[in-house]
Design a protein around this motif. Sequence first.
Motif, PDB file in Angstrom:
ATOM      1  N   LEU A 155       0.831  -1.204   0.000  1.00  0.00           N
ATOM      2  CA  LEU A 155       0.000   0.000   0.000  1.00  0.00           C
ATOM      3  C   LEU A 155       0.862   1.249   0.000  1.00  0.00           C
ATOM      4  O   LEU A 155       1.934   1.269   0.618  1.00  0.00           O
ATOM      5  CB  LEU A 155      -0.894   0.020   1.248  1.00  0.00           C
ATOM      6  CG  LEU A 155      -1.834  -1.169   1.418  1.00  0.00           C
ATOM      7  CD1 LEU A 155      -2.421  -1.173   2.818  1.00  0.00           C
ATOM      8  CD2 LEU A 155      -2.942  -1.129   0.373  1.00  0.00           C
ATOM      9  N   PRO A 156       0.420   2.317  -0.676  1.00  0.00           N
ATOM     10  CA  PRO A 156       1.166   3.579  -0.605  1.00  0.00           C
ATOM     11  C   PRO A 156       1.054   4.167   0.803  1.00  0.00           C
ATOM     12  O   PRO A 156       0.001   4.092   1.433  1.00  0.00           O
ATOM     13  CB  PRO A 156       0.462   4.471  -1.632  1.00  0.00           C
ATOM     14  CG  PRO A 156      -0.909   3.898  -1.766  1.00  0.00           C
ATOM     15  CD  PRO A 156      -0.767   2.419  -1.541  1.00  0.00           C
ATOM     16  N   GLN A 157       2.136   4.735   1.296  1.00  0.00           N
ATOM     17  CA  GLN A 157       2.120   5.333   2.626  1.00  0.00           C
ATOM     18  C   GLN A 157       1.813   6.823   2.581  1.00  0.00           C
ATOM     19  O   GLN A 157       1.714   7.474   3.622  1.00  0.00           O
ATOM     20  CB  GLN A 157       3.470   5.088   3.321  1.00  0.00           C
ATOM     21  CG  GLN A 157       3.784   3.616   3.502  1.00  0.00           C
ATOM     22  CD  GLN A 157       5.090   3.373   4.233  1.00  0.00           C
ATOM     23  OE1 GLN A 157       5.632   4.271   4.867  1.00  0.00           O
ATOM     24  NE2 GLN A 157       5.604   2.161   4.152  1.00  0.00           N
ATOM     25  N   ASN A 158       1.666   7.349   1.384  1.00  0.00           N
ATOM     26  CA  ASN A 158       1.361   8.762   1.195  1.00  0.00           C
ATOM     27  C   ASN A 158      -0.120   8.909   0.881  1.00  0.00           C
ATOM     28  O   ASN A 158      -0.615   8.324  -0.078  1.00  0.00           O
ATOM     29  CB  ASN A 158       2.217   9.335   0.056  1.00  0.00           C
ATOM     30  CG  ASN A 158       2.053  10.836  -0.090  1.00  0.00           C
ATOM     31  OD1 ASN A 158       1.032  11.399   0.273  1.00  0.00           O
ATOM     32  ND2 ASN A 158       3.078  11.491  -0.618  1.00  0.00           N
ATOM     33  N   ARG A 159      -0.833   9.686   1.690  1.00  0.00           N
ATOM     34  CA  ARG A 159      -2.276   9.850   1.500  1.00  0.00           C
ATOM     35  C   ARG A 159      -2.614  10.332   0.095  1.00  0.00           C
ATOM     36  O   ARG A 159      -3.624   9.924  -0.489  1.00  0.00           O
ATOM     37  CB  ARG A 159      -2.813  10.822   2.544  1.00  0.00           C
ATOM     38  CG  ARG A 159      -4.336  11.030   2.479  1.00  0.00           C
ATOM     39  CD  ARG A 159      -4.801  12.115   3.432  1.00  0.00           C
ATOM     40  NE  ARG A 159      -6.217  12.337   3.256  1.00  0.00           N
ATOM     41  CZ  ARG A 159      -7.164  11.934   4.092  1.00  0.00           C
ATOM     42  NH1 ARG A 159      -6.817  11.295   5.203  1.00  0.00           N
ATOM     43  NH2 ARG A 159      -8.444  12.179   3.857  1.00  0.00           N
ATOM     44  N   ASP A 160      -1.792  11.210  -0.466  1.00  0.00           N
ATOM     45  CA  ASP A 160      -2.073  11.784  -1.781  1.00  0.00           C
ATOM     46  C   ASP A 160      -2.040  10.738  -2.893  1.00  0.00           C
ATOM     47  O   ASP A 160      -2.599  10.961  -3.974  1.00  0.00           O
ATOM     48  CB  ASP A 160      -1.079  12.900  -2.099  1.00  0.00           C
ATOM     49  CG  ASP A 160      -1.236  14.091  -1.161  1.00  0.00           C
ATOM     50  OD1 ASP A 160      -2.333  14.250  -0.588  1.00  0.00           O
ATOM     51  OD2 ASP A 160      -0.265  14.855  -1.002  1.00  0.00           O
ATOM     52  N   GLN A 161      -1.394   9.599  -2.649  1.00  0.00           N
ATOM     53  CA  GLN A 161      -1.270   8.563  -3.673  1.00  0.00           C
ATOM     54  C   GLN A 161      -2.289   7.435  -3.510  1.00  0.00           C
ATOM     55  O   GLN A 161      -2.368   6.543  -4.345  1.00  0.00           O
ATOM     56  CB  GLN A 161       0.144   7.972  -3.641  1.00  0.00           C
ATOM     57  CG  GLN A 161       1.231   8.983  -3.946  1.00  0.00           C
ATOM     58  CD  GLN A 161       2.625   8.401  -3.780  1.00  0.00           C
ATOM     59  OE1 GLN A 161       2.792   7.297  -3.265  1.00  0.00           O
ATOM     60  NE2 GLN A 161       3.635   9.143  -4.203  1.00  0.00           N
ATOM     61  N   GLU A 162      -3.092   7.486  -2.461  1.00  0.00           N
ATOM     62  CA  GLU A 162      -4.020   6.398  -2.163  1.00  0.00           C
ATOM     63  C   GLU A 162      -5.256   6.435  -3.059  1.00  0.00           C
ATOM     64  O   GLU A 162      -5.720   7.503  -3.447  1.00  0.00           O
ATOM     65  CB  GLU A 162      -4.446   6.475  -0.694  1.00  0.00           C
ATOM     66  CG  GLU A 162      -3.314   6.187   0.268  1.00  0.00           C
ATOM     67  CD  GLU A 162      -3.670   6.516   1.697  1.00  0.00           C
ATOM     68  OE1 GLU A 162      -2.881   6.169   2.594  1.00  0.00           O
ATOM     69  OE2 GLU A 162      -4.736   7.138   1.934  1.00  0.00           O
ATOM     70  N   GLN A 163      -5.764   5.248  -3.355  1.00  0.00           N
ATOM     71  CA  GLN A 163      -6.989   5.108  -4.131  1.00  0.00           C
ATOM     72  C   GLN A 163      -7.900   4.101  -3.453  1.00  0.00           C
ATOM     73  O   GLN A 163      -7.432   3.173  -2.777  1.00  0.00           O
ATOM     74  CB  GLN A 163      -6.693   4.644  -5.563  1.00  0.00           C
ATOM     75  CG  GLN A 163      -5.882   5.617  -6.396  1.00  0.00           C
ATOM     76  CD  GLN A 163      -5.653   5.103  -7.796  1.00  0.00           C
ATOM     77  OE1 GLN A 163      -6.186   4.075  -8.202  1.00  0.00           O
ATOM     78  NE2 GLN A 163      -4.855   5.820  -8.566  1.00  0.00           N
TER      79      GLN A 163
END
Length: 251
Positions: free
Chosen positions: A116-124
């Motif tokens: 999982l991405p750890q950056n909120r801006d990259q999450e889907q």
Amino acid sequence: MTSGSWRCWHPDIKLLEIKKLPIRLPKDKNLQAKIVGLVDSLRNRDDGLLADHNEIAVLEKQLDKAIFELYALSEAEQDLILDMCETGLDFFYQANKSKAIKPLNNIAKQGLIQDLPQNRDQEQGLQGYLYAFLDAWNAELEPEGEFNWTVINLPNNPMLAVIFSTQNKGEPLRLLPDTTQADWDAVLERCGAALKYPVSQNIYIEGMVRSVSDTEIIIIKRNERRLWTRTAAREDAEATLAQAIRLQELA
């Protein structure tokens, strides 16, 4: 909403009440200049200098981060604010027309926290929820264990189930075939066994189930964005941790 003397027809804010507001002014000159510069840039959009909405969105995110830094907010506190702005307020004002009740898209089927991405801006989709839940719970299994996650998301089913299963840390993930109605029925049976009461079609009315056993945690909720935020994940993690503690006490 803070003033005790507020009236729709005669708003009146007292000086003592203003002094009680948690307003923090930046002592760091660089941070101060950054906030002032961002606000000035956003205000200039009325002059046609920032016609690009994407550019405005970038500036707003930068301003959010600067204010979070000013107030020294933790990641959970930042998520609480952002989730309220992105889903909570929209749901409050738009109700059944809100994007907050739309189903999640781009839902991965299974994985580990490192997937999982750890950056909120990259999450889907569900990624933000999964990351926040696993971040909270994996700390309880360190250093030998960790959780993997599996999503049960059937077509035309308004409910979404996420199964968090324990495994040895670093163990390869066993890939599962596509989920079926039988998998959904099996999840409901496991929830019933863990909760000591049958979980059946009532789940569509009740709207949520949190089930904890020795080896897995099952969360079932409606497939609505507002119910699967990072903040909701931390609430679910806290609730299921309390359930796990009670199970240990009864063992």
